[in-house]
Design a protein around this motif. Sequence first.
Motif, PDB file in Angstrom:
ATOM      1  N   PRO A  66      19.159  -9.408 -26.671  1.00  0.00           N
ATOM      2  CA  PRO A  66      18.289  -8.497 -25.923  1.00  0.00           C
ATOM      3  C   PRO A  66      19.074  -7.710 -24.882  1.00  0.00           C
ATOM      4  CG  PRO A  66      17.304 -10.675 -26.062  1.00  0.00           C
ATOM      5  CD  PRO A  66      18.695 -10.804 -26.584  1.00  0.00           C
ATOM      6  N   ASP A  69      20.893  -5.015 -26.727  1.00  0.00           N
ATOM      7  CA  ASP A  69      19.931  -4.020 -27.192  1.00  0.00           C
ATOM      8  C   ASP A  69      19.587  -3.043 -26.081  1.00  0.00           C
ATOM      9  OD1 ASP A  69      16.928  -3.135 -27.779  1.00  0.00           O
ATOM     10  OD2 ASP A  69      17.909  -3.640 -29.680  1.00  0.00           O
ATOM     11  N   TYR A 132      18.347  -9.376 -35.997  1.00  0.00           N
ATOM     12  CA  TYR A 132      18.796  -8.399 -35.014  1.00  0.00           C
ATOM     13  C   TYR A 132      19.208  -7.085 -35.664  1.00  0.00           C
ATOM     14  CZ  TYR A 132      18.863 -12.655 -32.208  1.00  0.00           C
ATOM     15  OH  TYR A 132      18.516 -13.815 -31.579  1.00  0.00           O
ATOM     16  N   THR A 135      18.865  -3.908 -33.448  1.00  0.00           N
ATOM     17  CA  THR A 135      19.930  -3.788 -32.452  1.00  0.00           C
ATOM     18  C   THR A 135      21.235  -3.330 -33.092  1.00  0.00           C
ATOM     19  OG1 THR A 135      18.913  -5.564 -31.164  1.00  0.00           O
ATOM     20  CG2 THR A 135      21.199  -5.042 -30.667  1.00  0.00           C
TER      21      THR A 135
END
Lengths: 216, 216
Positions: A66, A69, A132, A135
Motif C-alpha cells: 500500500p 502504491d 498486487y 500496483t
Amino acid sequence: MNKTTTQDKILDAAEQLFASSGFADTSLRQITSMAQVNLAAVNYHFGSKKELIQSVLQRYLSVLMPRLDQEFSQLLSSQKQNDLTAVLSVFIKPLLELNKVQHHGTRMFLQLLGRGYTDVQGHLRWFFNHHYGRTLDKFVLLVQQACPDLPASEIFWRLHFSLGTVVFTMASNQALQEIAAADFNENVEIEGVIHRLIPYLAAGIASPLTLSSQAH
Amino acid sequence: MNKTTTQDKILDAAEQLFASSGFADTSLRQITSMAQVNLAAVNYHFGSKKELIQSVLQRYLSVLMPRLDQEFSQLLSSQKQNDLTAVLSVFIKPLLELNKVQHHGTRMFLQLLGRGYTDVQGHLRWFFNHHYGRTLDKFVLLVQQACPDLPASEIFWRLHFSLGTVVFTMASNQALQEIAAADFNENVEIEGVIHRLIPYLAAGIASPLTLSSQAH
DNA sequence: GTACATTTCAAACAAGTGTTTTAATTTAGT
DNA sequence: ACTAAATTAAAACACTTGTTTGAAATGTAC
C-alpha cells in the motif's frame, strides 16, 4: 509483562530460517525447535506450511505494497517528466521503513523475496500479479513514461532482467556481504546494496536499443 | 545399431528434469522412470545424486569453459582497447555451440546454471571458483580493462548483479517465454534472449559512478 | 467452582527421499 | 563353453518430511 504469542514466536523463527535457508530447505521441526513451541502448533495456528509461508510474507507485504502504491500514484499524478532513477528511487524509503516492522526487517524481507522467487518458481509470480497487479501496473506505467522510446515488450524483458538482479542479489546477500568484506575490506549494509543497485538498474533498463537486440 | 548406454539415458533424463524442476525437486525415481532404467542404476553408475548433478553439469562445462578461456586469452593478448560489449559478446558463440553437444543444449545448460545457483546456493559458486577460477579471473580482468574508471569493489558488485540477471532469467526462462508469447505475440528463442541481455548488462556494468552509490 | 472452549503436548501416521543389499542376468575374455 | 566380471533388477532400509490424532493442560465465562 511482554508476552509474545505462540503465533508470533513461530513467525519470527520461521522468517529467520526461511530467509537464510530458503523455504524448501527449512523444516517445521527446525522452526518449532527454534521458536520453542510444539511441532503441532504450526498446523494448529496456520493450517499448513504453505499458509505459514504466506503469513510470513504478508506481514511485510501488507505494509509495503500500500505504501508503494501510494508513492506510485503520487508520482503518476505529478505532471512533471520523471526520469528512471527517480522512479526506481521510490522503492528506497518504503523498503527501509520495513525495519520498523521488525528488527532487520528490510534485509529479512528482501531475502525472503529472493527465496520466494527462486524456491517456488511460478507460485510467487502468480501471487504477486493476483494480489498486487494494480500496483505493479502503475509501476510499469511509470517506467514506460520514463522510457518513451522503448517498446513495451523490451520493457517487459528488461524489468524481468532487473527483477532477477534484485532477487538473486538479495537471496545471495549473505554470501556476497562476506566476500565483499574479505576481498575489499568493505562492510555494506543492505541500504548500501540498494543504493548500488539503483544506478545499475536504471542504466540497464534505459540502455539504447541496438541492432543485435532488435534483430531477434 | 544406435545403442545409448544406461549412463547416457540417465544423463539425458536427468538434465531435462533438473532444468525444468530444479535439482532438489527432482527425485531419482522420476529420473530413472523417465530414462526407463532401474532406480539403483544411478547409484551404481554415478555413486550418488550429488555426483549425478555434477556429471550433468560437467558434460557442458568441459566443453564451454576451455572454449571461453581460449577466447578470453585471445582478447587479452590483442593490444587494442576492448569495449564492454565486445567482452560480453565473447560468450555468445561458445554458448550457442553447446547446441552441438545436445539438442537444445544452450537452453538446457543455461537453465541448469540458473537452477544450480538458486537451488544449492553456496555450492556452485565454490565449485566454479575452484575449478575455473583462472578463467574467471581473465574475464574479470577484461571487464576491468574495459571500465578503467570503476574501482574493483564496484565491479565485483556489478558483476554479481549481472550474474543474478542471467541466472534468474535462465531459471525462469520457460515462464518468461510463455508470458512474452501471450502478451506480445513474440516468440524469442534462447538466442534472442542472449542478444537482449548483452546491451542491458553492458549498460548496467558500465554505468557511471553516482553520489548515492559512492556514499555507502 | 463448575462447564466450556482454547491451546499445548507427545505420539503416531502416511508418504516420500536417497541409498544399500542380495540375487539374477547379461556381457566379455580365454 | 566355461569362468569371471560387469550390469540390471526387485526389495528393503534408514531417514526425513508435513500432517493428524487424542489426551492433557490451560484459560475463560457464568
